[in-house]
Design an enzyme around this catalytic site. Structure first.
Site, PDB file in Angstrom:
ATOM      1  N   CYS A   1       2.948   3.418  -4.304  1.00  0.00           N
ATOM      2  CA  CYS A   1       1.693   2.704  -4.071  1.00  0.00           C
ATOM      3  C   CYS A   1       0.884   2.814  -5.358  1.00  0.00           C
ATOM      4  O   CYS A   1       0.594   3.934  -5.810  1.00  0.00           O
ATOM      5  CB  CYS A   1       0.957   3.368  -2.912  1.00  0.00           C
ATOM      6  SG  CYS A   1      -0.689   2.710  -2.592  1.00  0.00           S
TER       7      CYS A   1
ATOM      8  N   CYS B   1       0.858  -4.227  -7.148  1.00  0.00           N
ATOM      9  CA  CYS B   1       0.725  -3.601  -5.831  1.00  0.00           C
ATOM     10  C   CYS B   1       2.083  -3.733  -5.172  1.00  0.00           C
ATOM     11  O   CYS B   1       2.704  -4.807  -5.231  1.00  0.00           O
ATOM     12  CB  CYS B   1      -0.343  -4.327  -5.017  1.00  0.00           C
ATOM     13  SG  CYS B   1      -0.357  -3.893  -3.261  1.00  0.00           S
ATOM     14  N   THR B   2       2.559  -2.651  -4.564  1.00  0.00           N
ATOM     15  CA  THR B   2       3.934  -2.680  -4.052  1.00  0.00           C
ATOM     16  C   THR B   2       4.100  -3.605  -2.837  1.00  0.00           C
ATOM     17  O   THR B   2       5.233  -3.916  -2.461  1.00  0.00           O
ATOM     18  CB  THR B   2       4.420  -1.259  -3.710  1.00  0.00           C
ATOM     19  OG1 THR B   2       3.496  -0.647  -2.799  1.00  0.00           O
ATOM     20  CG2 THR B   2       4.546  -0.412  -4.955  1.00  0.00           C
TER      21      THR B   2
HETATM   22  N1  DGL Z   1       0.998  -0.912  -1.741  1.00  0.00           N
HETATM   23  C1  DGL Z   1      -0.315  -0.495  -2.157  1.00  0.00           C
HETATM   24  C2  DGL Z   1      -0.402  -0.581  -3.683  1.00  0.00           C
HETATM   25  O1  DGL Z   1       0.628  -0.611  -4.342  1.00  0.00           O
HETATM   26  C3  DGL Z   1      -1.294  -1.233  -1.353  1.00  0.00           C
HETATM   27  C4  DGL Z   1      -2.680  -0.737  -1.474  1.00  0.00           C
HETATM   28  C5  DGL Z   1      -3.525  -0.930  -0.249  1.00  0.00           C
HETATM   29  O2  DGL Z   1      -3.196  -0.378   0.795  1.00  0.00           O
HETATM   30  O3  DGL Z   1      -4.561  -1.582  -0.390  1.00  0.00           O
HETATM   31  O4  DGL Z   1      -1.452  -0.585  -4.265  1.00  0.00           O
END
Ligand code: DGL
Length: 274
Positions: free
Chosen positions: A73, A183-184
């Site tokens: 993340c 963002c993943t």
């Molecule tokens: N997958 C998270 C990232 O890479 C998502 C962030 C979120 O929950 O807003 O930032």
């Protein structure tokens, strides 16, 4: 839970795009994935809150005998990776904004980065862009609403398409030839974004590079699983596992069954193949 797993966590389902690459590269490793879907999204939360959540997850992962943890993340990496490295003795791999690759590859001198507010506000993003993209025109865009669409299994809808158009079209008009998915959760939108930008623009997902880094760190710490056993996966969630089950099925073609597992002294919903 068995010992010597790689722990992978995200605010929700986005980290599955990183899990997929680790699984591909390291077929004999056991992986424990944790989706903090109850607390998703992390993006708008203060960094202190995210760091606290990350420490709670890592405590559970260590109790579940994880040998290393991948912070899959970008937002949690930005908020918590320093604290995690200072507080625990196991190795960590976090997400690196792929701005270096974009800066090296751009021909127009213009790149776009799509990420959460938390990622853009973090020291890591600022330092990486200063280091590698000082002479590059970087257009940043917060992907408000995109994480929620993945969590709700609505990432292939008309609503998703309009939101992506709103974020991506101005980048194309600005002349970017690289778009970094910071963002993943966003690689789930990669096919749609690629259709929008055609072959004029490269869409960069950092997950394969992060998986290579995981492999390197395992070797450096002599933690790799050298036997020929087929790696197992356990997917645990702090929320409901319905959307995760659908997403996993579309990613792997396999069927997953639900159970309840004990994870760090608490019961959580979980999925495993079968
Ligand atoms: N997958 C998270 C990232 O890479 C998502 C962030 C979120 O929950 O807003 O930032």
């Amino acid at each position: 839970m068995s010992s010597s797993r790689i722990g992978v966590f995200d605010s929700g389902l986005g980290g599955l795009t990183v899990w997929r690459e680790i699984r591909r590269l390291m077929p004999n490793e056991d992986i424990l994935y944790f989706a903090d879907s109850k607390n998703c999204p992390y993006g708008p939360k203060p960094p202190q809150t995210i760091a606290k959540l990350a420490c709670e997850i890592v405590d559970r992962m260590i109790a579940a005998e994880c040998k290393m943890v991948v912070v899959a993340c970008n937002t949690a990496t930005a908020a918590a990776i320093d604290t995690l490295r200072q507080s625990y003795s196991i190795p960590f791999v976090g997400m690196e904004p792929a701005i270096k690759q974009a800066a090296l590859n751009t021909k127009t001198g213009k790149v776009g980065v799509l990420a959460t507010k938390g990622t853009f506000d973090g020291r890591l993003y600022k330092e990486t862009s200063q280091k590698y993209a000082n002479n590059i025109d970087v257009m940043v865009q917060i992907g408000t609403g995109l994480v929620e669409l993945v969590e709700a299994d609505e990432y292939e809808t008309e609503k998703a398409h309009s939101l992506l158009e709103k974020y991506v079209v101005p980048m194309i008009e600005h002349g970017v030839d690289q778009i970094v998915l910071g963002c993943t959760h966003y690689p789930f939108f990669k096919p749609q974004i690629e259709q929008m930008v055609g072959n004029r623009v490269a869409v960069i997902d950092p997950a394969p590079a992060v998986a290579r880094q995981v492999s390197k760190v395992l070797i450096e710490h002599d933690l790799q699983n050298n036997n020929s056993h087929v790696g197992t996966d356990l997917f645990v969630s702090s929320g409901d596992v319905g959307a995760m089950r659908k997403l996993l099925k579309s990613m792997t073609g396999k069927t997953y069954s639900e159970s309840e597992v004990e994870f760090g002294g608490q019961r959580f919903n979980a999925l495993s193949v079968g």
